[in-house]
Design an enzyme around this catalytic site. Structure first.
Site, mmCIF file in Angstrom:
data_model
loop_
_atom_site.group_PDB
_atom_site.id
_atom_site.type_symbol
_atom_site.label_atom_id
_atom_site.label_comp_id
_atom_site.label_asym_id
_atom_site.label_seq_id
_atom_site.Cartn_x
_atom_site.Cartn_y
_atom_site.Cartn_z
ATOM 1 N NE ARG A 106 -3.425 2.391 2.817
ATOM 2 C CZ ARG A 106 -4.697 2.495 2.440
ATOM 3 N NH1 ARG A 106 -5.297 1.479 1.842
ATOM 4 N NH2 ARG A 106 -5.395 3.597 2.666
ATOM 5 C CG HIS A 133 -8.307 1.019 -3.287
ATOM 6 N ND1 HIS A 133 -7.742 -0.106 -2.716
ATOM 7 C CD2 HIS A 133 -8.776 1.760 -2.245
ATOM 8 C CE1 HIS A 133 -7.866 -0.028 -1.394
ATOM 9 N NE2 HIS A 133 -8.476 1.092 -1.089
ATOM 10 C CD GLN A 136 -12.691 0.122 -0.866
ATOM 11 O OE1 GLN A 136 -11.789 0.340 -0.069
ATOM 12 N NE2 GLN A 136 -13.947 -0.023 -0.479
ATOM 13 C CG ASP A 229 -13.002 8.422 -1.721
ATOM 14 O OD1 ASP A 229 -12.960 8.410 -0.477
ATOM 15 O OD2 ASP A 229 -12.038 8.070 -2.436
ATOM 16 C CB CYS A 269 -13.999 3.541 -0.078
ATOM 17 S SG CYS A 269 -13.448 5.180 -0.570
ATOM 18 N NE ARG A 314 -10.950 -3.181 0.932
ATOM 19 C CZ ARG A 314 -9.861 -2.462 1.228
ATOM 20 N NH1 ARG A 314 -9.964 -1.345 1.918
ATOM 21 N NH2 ARG A 314 -8.669 -2.833 0.807
#
Length: 334
Positions: A106, A133, A136, A229, A269, A314
């Site tokens: 990450r 991502h 996700q 987001d 998210c 997740r």
């Protein structure tokens, strides 16, 4: 093509059938977890978790997923790794690949994770870069399938900053899966042409309809999913006033949602700035007078808001990705 030994760096690494398999496998593993049925497909493995960026959900999801799978996660934070600093990324990849059975990364650069995957000799999984991502996305579309029971033909509308990694990934994943996708954003914050072209190529096969618009109120008509987001991402705090001015008409609030489909969910998210109960949002309030940013408190806490189910997923979806690519499972040809 089999999953075993493959990396997951962007959504484009897998076919539609493979992405659908990962979503369904995620739902299956969630049922095993809820019923306390062991599933230690990675028993005895050691997995490196490389974090150049801080994380709550991704780090927790990988750690719990790997423990459930019987693997040993080893966290290496920003102060522990030397990627491109005192050691080249390729050299680090070779060393870690010789010691670990898989690597999560990450961080910032997509180029960094591509170099890791090229030289590690073990699967590498993208926990987030500035461009993509993908882990996700498996959790997000898992959440959508849990609610609706299917994916093709649904209408997903993303509202806000359309040129970040989540918007890029939603655009491409939805078009791959046959989900109609609308990006409602200011013209200056639309996805880069690269992602639009990838999405269009997938849409030709899947039948997905792609709409890019700066009119959020029109965009959400008959939407099944409205997704947003944060307006101000890590590193953009200095431009807060400019960003808020640019995005003020893209807040997800009750007025915006008047014309959505009867069967509708809200997604985010996380983290979300829906009140002033964080130090960051308090600073924004003091500086700009704003108490709610990308989503209002009433929408965030409504029955149709699925962000916490999405957050839990997740873990289940990361577990599916890691197990499929590194668990020596028998998976039929896609």
């Amino acid at each position: 093509m089999h999953f075993q030994g493959r990396s997951f760096l962007s959504i484009t690494d897998f076919s539609k059938a493979e992405i659908e398999y990962l979503i369904d496998f995620s739902i299956h593993l969630k049922k095993l977890k809820k019923n306390k049925i062991p599933h230690q497909y990675l028993k005895g493995q050691n997995i490196a978790l490389l974090f150049e960026k801080s994380s709550t959900r991704t780090r927790s999801a990988f750690t719990v997923a790997l423990n459930d799978l019987g693997a040993n996660p080893e966290f290496l934070g920003q102060n522990d790794i030397q990627l491109g600093n005192k050691e080249t990324t390729a050299d680090t990849a070779k060393i870690l690949g010789s010691m670990f059975d898989g690597i999560e990364y990450r961080g910032f650069s997509q180029g960094t994770i591509e170099t890791l995957a090229e030289h590690a000799g073990v699967p590498v999984w993208n926990g987030l870069t500035d461009e993509w991502h993908p882990t996700q996305m498996i959790g997000d579309f898992m959440t959508i399938k849990e609610h609706f029971g299917y994916l093709e033909g649904l209408k997903l509308v993303y509202i806000g900053d359309g040129r970040n990694n989540v918007a890029n990934s939603l655009l491409v994943t939805a078009s791959l899966l046959g989900v109609h996708i609308t990006i409602a954003a200011p013209e200056s914050l639309m996805p880069d042409e690269e992602y639009i072209e990838i999405a269009k190529s997938y849409a030709k096969e899947s039948g997905s309809e792609i709409v890019l618009t700066d009119e959020s109120d029109i965009a959400v008509k008959d939407a099944n999913i409205v997704y947003t987001d944060v307006w101000i991402s890590m590193g953009e705090e200095k431009d807060a006033e400019k960003r808020l001015e640019l995005l003020e008409d893209y807040q997800v609030n009750e007025a915006l949602l008047e014309n959505v489909d009867d069967n509708f969910i809200f997604m985010h998210c996380l983290p979300a700035f829906h009140n002033t109960e964080t130090s960051f949002s308090q600073k924004i309030k003091d500086k700009c007078g704003i108490t709610e940013m990308e989503v209002t408190e009433d929408v965030f806490n409504a029955p149709f808001a699925k962000q916490f189910q999405q957050g839990e997923n997740r873990m289940h979806s990361i577990k599916a990705i890691v197990a499929a690519t590194n668990g020596n499972l028998f998976i039929p040809e896609m």
